[in-house]
Design a protein around this motif. Structure first.
Motif, PDB file in Angstrom:
ATOM      1  N   GLU A 119       0.402  -1.035   0.670  1.00 23.35           N
ATOM      2  CA  GLU A 119       0.168  -0.055  -0.216  1.00 23.35           C
ATOM      3  C   GLU A 119       0.730   1.479   0.322  1.00 23.35           C
ATOM      4  O   GLU A 119       2.157   1.496   1.017  1.00 23.35           O
ATOM      5  N   ASN A 131      -4.729   6.811  -3.213  1.00 25.58           N
ATOM      6  CA  ASN A 131      -4.074   4.994  -2.570  1.00 25.58           C
ATOM      7  C   ASN A 131      -4.210   4.448  -3.618  1.00 25.58           C
ATOM      8  O   ASN A 131      -4.237   3.956  -5.239  1.00 25.58           O
ATOM      9  N   ALA A 133      -1.874   0.515  -4.999  1.00 20.15           N
ATOM     10  CA  ALA A 133      -1.430  -0.859  -4.537  1.00 20.15           C
ATOM     11  C   ALA A 133      -0.757  -0.564  -4.966  1.00 20.15           C
ATOM     12  O   ALA A 133      -0.651  -1.225  -6.745  1.00 20.15           O
TER      13      ALA A 133
END
Length: 136
Positions: A119, A131, A133
């Motif tokens: 993350e 965000n 990933a």
């Protein structure tokens, strides 16, 4: 009537000569050399294997809400720098203080903060924080 044994002897001689000639020719003919290595040679192996050969081992790919980046971290501790390309421009961010994980930021408001193995968060100047990933 004597011609039959003479013809037979002549035929056997010709066969023997042609066999010796083929053997001698085969011994004198060099084996074909392997093709020269070329930069334009067709790629072989799996796509993952080819990418592993061309992608440095210090890179990690992230998907940041649809924006894909390949992050390369060089150096250690306060000398570390994170480098990635966004919209054709290369960003190089120096290490910054973080309570957890690795944070890289510059004076223009760009920041990348890794927390955990998979993350991260990305903030680009004048854009919302995304965000991220890790992509495997």
């Amino acid at each position: 009537m004597r011609t039959a044994p003479v013809v037979l002897l002549l035929a056997l001689t010709l066969v023997a000569c042609s066999t010796e000639s083929d053997t001698a020719t085969a011994e004198l003919t060099p084996a074909p050399s392997p093709p020269a290595a070329s930069e334009d040679a067709a790629p072989t192996g799996s796509l993952a294997a080819r990418e592993a050969q061309t992608t440095p081992s210090n890179t990690v790919e992230y998907d940041c809400e649809g924006l894909r980046i390949t992050l390369a971290v060089e150096g250690e501790a306060e000398d570390a720098r994170a480098r990635f390309v966004v919209d054709g421009a290369t960003l190089e961010l120096p290490a910054s203080d973080a309570s957890q994980g690795d944070r890289f930021a510059d004076a223009d408001g760009n920041a990348f903060w890794r927390h955990g193995d998979d993350e991260a968060r990305l903030r680009l100047h004048d854009q919302h924080e995304r965000n991220c990933a890790r992509v495997y």
